[in-house]
Design a protein around this motif. Sequence first.
Motif, mmCIF file in Angstrom:
data_model
loop_
_atom_site.group_PDB
_atom_site.id
_atom_site.type_symbol
_atom_site.label_atom_id
_atom_site.label_comp_id
_atom_site.label_asym_id
_atom_site.label_seq_id
_atom_site.Cartn_x
_atom_site.Cartn_y
_atom_site.Cartn_z
ATOM 1 N N PHE A 101 47.793 0.486 29.561
ATOM 2 C CA PHE A 101 46.574 1.299 29.572
ATOM 3 C C PHE A 101 45.574 0.743 30.595
ATOM 4 N N MET A 102 45.445 -0.577 30.649
ATOM 5 C CA MET A 102 44.511 -1.194 31.593
ATOM 6 C C MET A 102 44.925 -0.916 33.032
ATOM 7 N N ASN A 103 46.226 -0.863 33.286
ATOM 8 C CA ASN A 103 46.731 -0.609 34.635
ATOM 9 C C ASN A 103 46.767 0.878 34.971
ATOM 10 N N GLY A 104 46.355 1.706 34.038
ATOM 11 C CA GLY A 104 46.348 3.150 34.273
ATOM 12 C C GLY A 104 44.957 3.727 34.129
ATOM 13 N N LYS A 105 44.822 4.651 33.186
ATOM 14 C CA LYS A 105 43.548 5.343 32.994
ATOM 15 C C LYS A 105 42.899 5.009 31.655
ATOM 16 N N GLY A 106 43.358 3.915 31.026
ATOM 17 C CA GLY A 106 42.847 3.572 29.710
ATOM 18 C C GLY A 106 43.619 4.315 28.632
ATOM 19 N N GLY A 107 43.255 4.062 27.377
ATOM 20 C CA GLY A 107 43.948 4.739 26.296
ATOM 21 C C GLY A 107 43.543 4.211 24.936
ATOM 22 N N GLU A 108 44.192 4.763 23.911
ATOM 23 C CA GLU A 108 43.900 4.411 22.523
ATOM 24 C C GLU A 108 45.164 3.874 21.859
ATOM 25 N N LEU A 109 45.071 2.668 21.286
ATOM 26 C CA LEU A 109 46.165 2.064 20.536
ATOM 27 C C LEU A 109 45.796 2.028 19.065
#
Length: 249
Positions: free
Chosen positions: A128-136
Amino acid sequence: MDLLDSLAFRAAAGGAETTLAELVELRGIPPNRLLSGIGEVVDYFSSLGLELVPEPGTGELSTPRVLRRPTSAEERRTRAQVALEAGESQGVEFKESLYADMRRLRKTGVLAENADLPGESLKTIAAFMNGKGGELLIGVSDKHGISDGIERDFQAKSWDADKWQLQWEMLVDNRFLTPGGVRRFLEYDMLSISGKPIFHVSVRATPRPTFVKRRKDTSFEFFVRRGPSSVSLSLTEFAEHYGVSNSVG
């Protein structure tokens, strides 16, 4: 708009990396007023609804930090509920537990921990950090929905919620190859949904590559999201991902 206001504007729009040294320079704080001057800058940001993570009292002047707009507990809960209802995707990932081997428990009735499982959550954060973020969401199964996975973690490790979160923070602090750590890119809460503990981690994208160890005795890896999965890239794939040329001359 001066440079400090420009930084605040970027931070309000989606977060901005900075350091105390940069703030000192932008504000023109003289050496004999470092503490009070930095305090004034932080108070100014607070008046705009922004927070500096980690706080100025930790680290050094050169420690990387993030200036961001914090989200309220209610906002984060709503975000978790939306992710739960939407299901897994490029920006949403479910993990049933942090340590407890739920698959083995279902098959054999034996509760045991699996040392590989924490790395599965960590690689998701890295991707997620290497992309566009996200929710885990930890405590949720993609097949079985809301689970008792975190409660099984408590049972397997003889922990309570505070001890569980402390161990999770230690994993995050020790397994990533990121100057200044990665917590400044995360917001997290232990929620209760349908009577079950669910750990929600909201991840922001980073401006530079983030590497993580799935286990403490393994090498660092670079992960990206491909659909609902987190994939480790080879060195060649990493170079292609960032558009690095291998030509000489």
